[in-house]
Scaffold this motif. Structure first.
Motif, short mmCIF file in Angstrom:
data_model
loop_
_atom_site.label_atom_id
_atom_site.label_comp_id
_atom_site.label_asym_id
_atom_site.label_seq_id
_atom_site.Cartn_x
_atom_site.Cartn_y
_atom_site.Cartn_z
N THR A 1 0.83 -1.21 0.00
CA THR A 1 0.00 0.00 0.00
C THR A 1 0.86 1.26 0.00
O THR A 1 0.47 2.27 -0.60
CB THR A 1 -0.97 0.01 1.20
N ALA A 2 2.02 1.22 0.65
CA ALA A 2 2.91 2.39 0.63
C ALA A 2 3.38 2.67 -0.78
O ALA A 2 3.46 3.84 -1.21
CB ALA A 2 4.10 2.15 1.56
N VAL A 3 3.70 1.61 -1.54
CA VAL A 3 4.12 1.79 -2.93
C VAL A 3 2.95 2.29 -3.78
O VAL A 3 3.09 3.23 -4.57
CB VAL A 3 4.67 0.47 -3.51
N LEU A 4 1.79 1.67 -3.61
CA LEU A 4 0.62 2.05 -4.40
C LEU A 4 0.20 3.50 -4.14
O LEU A 4 -0.30 4.18 -5.04
CB LEU A 4 -0.56 1.11 -4.08
N LYS A 5 0.40 3.96 -2.92
CA LYS A 5 0.02 5.33 -2.56
C LYS A 5 1.13 6.34 -2.86
O LYS A 5 0.98 7.52 -2.57
CB LYS A 5 -0.39 5.38 -1.09
N GLY A 6 2.24 5.86 -3.41
CA GLY A 6 3.30 6.75 -3.86
C GLY A 6 4.12 7.37 -2.75
O GLY A 6 4.67 8.46 -2.91
N HIS A 7 4.26 6.66 -1.62
CA HIS A 7 5.11 7.18 -0.56
C HIS A 7 6.55 7.30 -1.04
O HIS A 7 7.04 6.44 -1.78
CB HIS A 7 5.06 6.26 0.67
N ASP A 8 7.23 8.35 -0.62
CA ASP A 8 8.60 8.55 -1.09
C ASP A 8 9.56 7.53 -0.49
O ASP A 8 10.65 7.32 -0.98
CB ASP A 8 9.07 9.97 -0.78
N TRP A 9 9.17 6.89 0.61
CA TRP A 9 9.96 5.80 1.18
C TRP A 9 9.03 4.66 1.55
O TRP A 9 8.41 4.67 2.61
CB TRP A 9 10.74 6.25 2.42
N PRO A 10 8.89 3.66 0.67
CA PRO A 10 7.98 2.56 0.97
C PRO A 10 8.44 1.75 2.19
O PRO A 10 9.63 1.53 2.39
CB PRO A 10 8.04 1.70 -0.30
N TRP A 11 7.50 1.34 2.96
CA TRP A 11 7.74 0.50 4.14
C TRP A 11 8.50 -0.75 3.74
O TRP A 11 8.14 -1.44 2.78
CB TRP A 11 6.37 0.14 4.72
N PHE A 12 9.58 -1.08 4.47
CA PHE A 12 10.31 -2.32 4.18
C PHE A 12 9.72 -3.46 5.02
O PHE A 12 9.76 -3.41 6.24
CB PHE A 12 11.80 -2.18 4.49
N GLU B 1 -11.74 -1.45 -12.69
CA GLU B 1 -10.78 -0.92 -13.65
C GLU B 1 -9.76 0.00 -12.98
O GLU B 1 -8.58 0.00 -13.34
CB GLU B 1 -11.52 -0.16 -14.78
N GLU B 2 -10.21 0.77 -12.00
CA GLU B 2 -9.29 1.62 -11.24
C GLU B 2 -8.23 0.78 -10.54
O GLU B 2 -7.05 1.11 -10.55
CB GLU B 2 -10.06 2.44 -10.21
N LEU B 3 -8.69 -0.30 -9.90
CA LEU B 3 -7.75 -1.14 -9.16
C LEU B 3 -6.81 -1.86 -10.10
O LEU B 3 -5.61 -2.00 -9.81
CB LEU B 3 -8.51 -2.15 -8.28
N LYS B 4 -7.31 -2.33 -11.23
CA LYS B 4 -6.44 -2.98 -12.21
C LYS B 4 -5.33 -2.04 -12.65
O LYS B 4 -4.15 -2.41 -12.72
CB LYS B 4 -7.26 -3.42 -13.43
N ALA B 5 -5.71 -0.80 -12.97
CA ALA B 5 -4.72 0.20 -13.41
C ALA B 5 -3.71 0.48 -12.31
O ALA B 5 -2.50 0.60 -12.55
CB ALA B 5 -5.42 1.47 -13.83
N LEU B 6 -4.20 0.56 -11.06
CA LEU B 6 -3.32 0.82 -9.92
C LEU B 6 -2.31 -0.30 -9.76
O LEU B 6 -1.10 -0.07 -9.59
CB LEU B 6 -4.16 0.97 -8.65
N PHE B 7 -2.79 -1.54 -9.83
CA PHE B 7 -1.91 -2.70 -9.68
C PHE B 7 -0.92 -2.81 -10.83
O PHE B 7 0.24 -3.19 -10.63
CB PHE B 7 -2.74 -3.98 -9.58
N LYS B 8 -1.35 -2.50 -12.03
CA LYS B 8 -0.46 -2.60 -13.19
C LYS B 8 0.66 -1.56 -13.14
O LYS B 8 1.73 -1.77 -13.73
CB LYS B 8 -1.26 -2.44 -14.48
N ASN B 9 0.43 -0.47 -12.45
CA ASN B 9 1.45 0.57 -12.32
C ASN B 9 2.33 0.38 -11.09
O ASN B 9 3.15 1.25 -10.77
CB ASN B 9 0.78 1.96 -12.25
N PHE B 10 2.16 -0.74 -10.40
CA PHE B 10 2.94 -1.01 -9.19
C PHE B 10 4.42 -1.08 -9.53
O PHE B 10 4.85 -1.80 -10.43
CB PHE B 10 2.50 -2.34 -8.58
N LYS B 11 5.23 -0.30 -8.83
CA LYS B 11 6.67 -0.25 -9.07
C LYS B 11 7.38 -1.02 -7.96
O LYS B 11 7.52 -0.52 -6.85
CB LYS B 11 7.16 1.20 -9.10
#
Length: 248
Positions: A161-172, A210-220
């Protein structure tokens, strides 16, 4: 370690309290939880008038706070409180430093590297563990309703969720190595079901499949995990974005 061990009853009392909140109310007001975490953060550093202190003197508080955070997500998810969990994960916490200055921060403010465990204790024990902190937390997962795998899953959810929400430092997710290599997080894997999606969508702040699919597909997926071990499971391994909502 003695001080960390002494906090176990506090952890268990907190979980029991949160369980009671979930069972007693149709909607759990997370504002008291937010206030609680904002308040206890002050125990992780010395006061302004304290001299000759070392940051690791407060590591037992840092350990407990991170553990409570993971259990907060685990309890809310276990009780189907996806909307409340989503709100908690979206929170910008109002945190004061030792000088009384305050600023807003996301969940990363509660994540600390514990030198007393992962440097000093590890060296003293000549341990080959990647993280004494993670190992200690895993061995403390003694609650029957919240076995180790559920705590590992909650830790991973904090990362995703930290990555999906674009946090500058994702939780490890330091606990990921204690999960089975073939076990998927149920709340994610079941997103194939449209009925399940309608309940869980609040966790990700979306309204449609569709929103969730797009969100998941953009997961970095940028965090690989501990060197020399299998990496942190990538989100598409948990659920193929194209399969979200494909079942009734």
């Amino acid at each position: 370690m003695d001080r960390i061990n002494d906090t176990l009853p506090l952890r268990d009392d907190y979980v029991e309290f949160l369980e009671l909140l979930c069972s007693a109310h149709e909607y759990v007001d997370i504002e008291p939880l937010i206030n609680f975490f904002e308040d206890i953060q002050r125990f992780t550093y010395s006061s302004e008038n304290q001299q000759n202190t070392h940051s690791y003197q407060w590591d037992h508080y840092k350990f407990l706070i991170q553990e409570l955070l993971i259990y907060t997500i685990a309890v809310l998810i276990e009780n189907g409180r996806y909307k409340e969990a989503g709100e908690f994960l979206d929170t910008e916490f109002y945190i004061k430093d030792r000088h009384g200055h305050a600023e807003y921060s996301n969940l990363k403010v509660f994540y600390d590297y514990l030198y007393s465990l992962d440097e000093y204790r590890k060296r003293r024990l000549d341990s080959n563990l990647y993280s004494i902190t993670a190992d200690t937390m895993a061995h403390r997962s003694t609650l029957r309703k919240y076995p180790k795998q559920k705590i590992v899953d909650a830790d991973l959810l904090l990362y995703y969720t930290a990555v999906l929400k674009g946090h500058d430092w994702p939780w490890f997710p330091r606990l990921y190595v204690y999960g089975g290599t073939s076990n998927r997080i149920q709340v994610l894997h079941r997103l194939k079901s449209l009925r399940h999606f309608e309940k869980v969508k609040y966790l990700f702040g979306v309204n449609s499949v569709e929103e969730l699919k797009a969100l998941f597909k953009n997961f970095k997926h940028e965090r690989q995990g501990y060197s020399g071990l299998h990496s942190i499971p990538n989100l598409p391994w948990q659920i193929n974005p194209d399969e979200v909502g494909t079942l009734s």
